[in-house]
Motif scaffolding. Sequence first.
Motif, mmCIF file in Angstrom:
data_model
loop_
_atom_site.group_PDB
_atom_site.id
_atom_site.type_symbol
_atom_site.label_atom_id
_atom_site.label_comp_id
_atom_site.label_asym_id
_atom_site.label_seq_id
_atom_site.Cartn_x
_atom_site.Cartn_y
_atom_site.Cartn_z
ATOM 1 N N LEU A 64 0.933 -1.195 0.038
ATOM 2 C CA LEU A 64 0.099 -0.018 0.119
ATOM 3 C C LEU A 64 0.864 1.309 0.020
ATOM 4 O O LEU A 64 1.678 1.397 0.819
ATOM 5 C CB LEU A 64 -0.992 -0.108 1.070
ATOM 6 N N ARG A 65 0.686 1.985 -1.017
ATOM 7 C CA ARG A 65 1.531 3.096 -1.334
ATOM 8 C C ARG A 65 1.721 4.060 0.061
ATOM 9 O O ARG A 65 3.027 4.304 0.413
ATOM 10 C CB ARG A 65 1.321 4.023 -2.503
ATOM 11 N N ASN A 66 0.833 4.618 0.570
ATOM 12 C CA ASN A 66 0.893 5.424 1.629
ATOM 13 C C ASN A 66 1.450 4.767 3.011
ATOM 14 O O ASN A 66 2.087 5.246 3.681
ATOM 15 C CB ASN A 66 -0.659 6.062 1.881
ATOM 16 N N VAL A 67 1.045 3.697 2.984
ATOM 17 C CA VAL A 67 1.739 2.596 4.242
ATOM 18 C C VAL A 67 2.931 2.632 4.121
ATOM 19 O O VAL A 67 3.958 3.043 5.060
ATOM 20 C CB VAL A 67 1.062 1.473 4.515
ATOM 21 N N ARG A 68 3.598 2.209 2.866
ATOM 22 C CA ARG A 68 4.792 1.969 2.626
ATOM 23 C C ARG A 68 5.705 3.367 2.866
ATOM 24 O O ARG A 68 6.706 3.202 3.581
ATOM 25 C CB ARG A 68 5.188 1.523 1.139
ATOM 26 N N SER A 69 5.234 4.641 2.507
ATOM 27 C CA SER A 69 5.793 5.825 2.679
ATOM 28 C C SER A 69 6.029 5.918 3.984
ATOM 29 O O SER A 69 7.030 6.487 4.550
ATOM 30 C CB SER A 69 4.748 6.917 1.971
ATOM 31 N N GLU A 70 4.991 5.777 5.112
ATOM 32 C CA GLU A 70 5.115 5.799 6.469
ATOM 33 C C GLU A 70 6.138 5.098 6.926
ATOM 34 O O GLU A 70 6.926 5.628 7.500
ATOM 35 C CB GLU A 70 3.733 5.892 7.086
ATOM 36 N N MET A 71 6.322 3.759 6.439
ATOM 37 C CA MET A 71 7.003 2.888 7.070
ATOM 38 C C MET A 71 8.816 3.318 6.601
ATOM 39 O O MET A 71 9.529 3.310 7.255
ATOM 40 C CB MET A 71 7.053 1.419 6.413
ATOM 41 N N LEU A 72 8.987 3.818 5.293
ATOM 42 C CA LEU A 72 10.140 4.217 4.951
ATOM 43 C C LEU A 72 10.623 5.451 5.620
ATOM 44 O O LEU A 72 11.915 5.606 5.899
ATOM 45 C CB LEU A 72 10.019 4.438 3.245
ATOM 46 N N SER A 73 9.666 6.244 6.142
ATOM 47 C CA SER A 73 10.047 7.363 6.833
ATOM 48 C C SER A 73 10.484 7.293 8.086
ATOM 49 O O SER A 73 11.131 8.006 8.798
ATOM 50 C CB SER A 73 8.968 8.647 6.564
ATOM 51 N N ASN A 74 9.957 6.188 8.751
ATOM 52 C CA ASN A 74 10.171 5.940 10.154
ATOM 53 C C ASN A 74 10.814 4.671 10.557
ATOM 54 O O ASN A 74 11.510 4.729 11.609
ATOM 55 C CB ASN A 74 8.716 5.976 10.831
ATOM 56 N N PHE A 75 11.298 3.780 9.705
ATOM 57 C CA PHE A 75 11.859 2.709 9.889
ATOM 58 C C PHE A 75 13.405 2.828 9.723
ATOM 59 O O PHE A 75 13.741 3.916 8.764
ATOM 60 C CB PHE A 75 11.533 1.514 9.166
ATOM 61 N N ASN A 76 14.062 2.303 10.212
ATOM 62 C CA ASN A 76 15.574 2.609 10.197
ATOM 63 C C ASN A 76 16.088 1.838 8.922
ATOM 64 O O ASN A 76 16.711 0.891 8.857
ATOM 65 C CB ASN A 76 16.341 2.121 11.508
ATOM 66 N N VAL A 77 16.167 2.443 7.779
ATOM 67 C CA VAL A 77 16.405 2.038 6.433
ATOM 68 C C VAL A 77 16.968 3.271 5.728
ATOM 69 O O VAL A 77 16.990 4.235 5.793
ATOM 70 C CB VAL A 77 15.055 1.406 5.674
ATOM 71 N N THR A 78 17.870 2.622 4.649
ATOM 72 C CA THR A 78 18.659 3.570 4.049
ATOM 73 C C THR A 78 17.733 3.482 2.398
ATOM 74 O O THR A 78 17.088 2.688 2.147
ATOM 75 C CB THR A 78 20.052 3.121 3.542
ATOM 76 N N PRO A 79 17.987 4.492 1.636
ATOM 77 C CA PRO A 79 17.291 4.626 0.259
ATOM 78 C C PRO A 79 17.571 3.373 -0.403
ATOM 79 O O PRO A 79 18.815 2.823 -0.484
ATOM 80 C CB PRO A 79 17.855 5.857 -0.254
ATOM 81 N N GLY A 80 16.353 2.814 -1.112
ATOM 82 C CA GLY A 80 16.589 1.674 -1.837
ATOM 83 C C GLY A 80 16.499 0.243 -1.081
ATOM 84 O O GLY A 80 16.547 -0.927 -1.763
ATOM 85 N N PHE A 81 16.321 0.274 0.186
ATOM 86 C CA PHE A 81 16.343 -0.825 1.030
ATOM 87 C C PHE A 81 14.939 -1.782 0.738
ATOM 88 O O PHE A 81 14.004 -1.024 0.611
ATOM 89 C CB PHE A 81 16.276 -0.467 2.444
ATOM 90 N N ASP A 82 15.172 -2.785 0.658
ATOM 91 C CA ASP A 82 14.042 -3.916 0.564
ATOM 92 C C ASP A 82 13.300 -4.105 1.917
ATOM 93 O O ASP A 82 13.727 -4.837 2.593
ATOM 94 C CB ASP A 82 14.597 -5.531 0.196
#
Length: 262
Positions: free
Chosen positions: A52-70
């Motif tokens: 889900l695009r908006n959910v994924r966006s929230e996770m990418l913004s708050n999870f400890n990940v780098t750009p391009g992380f799977d």
Amino acid sequence: MKMMFSRNIMIFWMALVIEAKQPLFYGWFLGDNSAHWLENQGRTIFQELIQLRNVRSEMLSNFNVTPGFDLSTYYSDMTKYSMPLHVTAMFCGRGTVPECSTYEQRRAVREALGSFYVIEVVGFLLTPRTLGARVRLTERQLPLWAQNDTDGNCKDRSAPCYQGCCNDINLGMGSTSYPPNFHPTSGFGSKGHITLGCAKDVSAVTTGLDLVDIIQCEQKCLSNTAHFDLNDKMQVRYYGQGRFFVYTKMPMFLATKFNFYL
């Protein structure tokens, strides 16, 4: 009579083992099939959410990940470790917790060793730190419970304390058909959970802290927080800062055995 005699022998033998080697903890343990089934349920929910695009966006913004992380590889797989999936009833730390000696002497605990119990899974939490299943303990299980239900994130100095719960974030998922009863467990026994996965460098004990945080959020935000139906059996509520909780319409029942882990 023969069955009762055999059970008394088993309890006596377990008591000798406990005295010889102090347990790390007591709890309800899932069998291999149930463990893999539950872990797969948690993974499937996570996979559905990150699509889900908006959910994924929230996770990418708050999870400890780098750009391009799977994101699909974010949580570790707890079923690959030597310790079986479980609900911790009492942590003993192999003799480092003084209260454990009293717990071990409880008649209810001694009689429960080796017994089978059915646990109820009533939801799944997904946070920047942990993936876990929420368990609702029954009246038969509560006498065995000896965890601190209010020990939350701010008491754990190794983990940051989340700030706030309520939000008006629009995830663009529409409304929900579920009734506004989003606190299936509270009070004594409410911290019951099963850790299904952890983020990198996060301890499994953090799942309980995250669940306490979610329960506190439920009490503060009954309606003014983002929520949507994931499917006809589950509803998602978002408490901000990457904290999602998936509520199941009906509990999932799993067979477990109460025992200790050395």
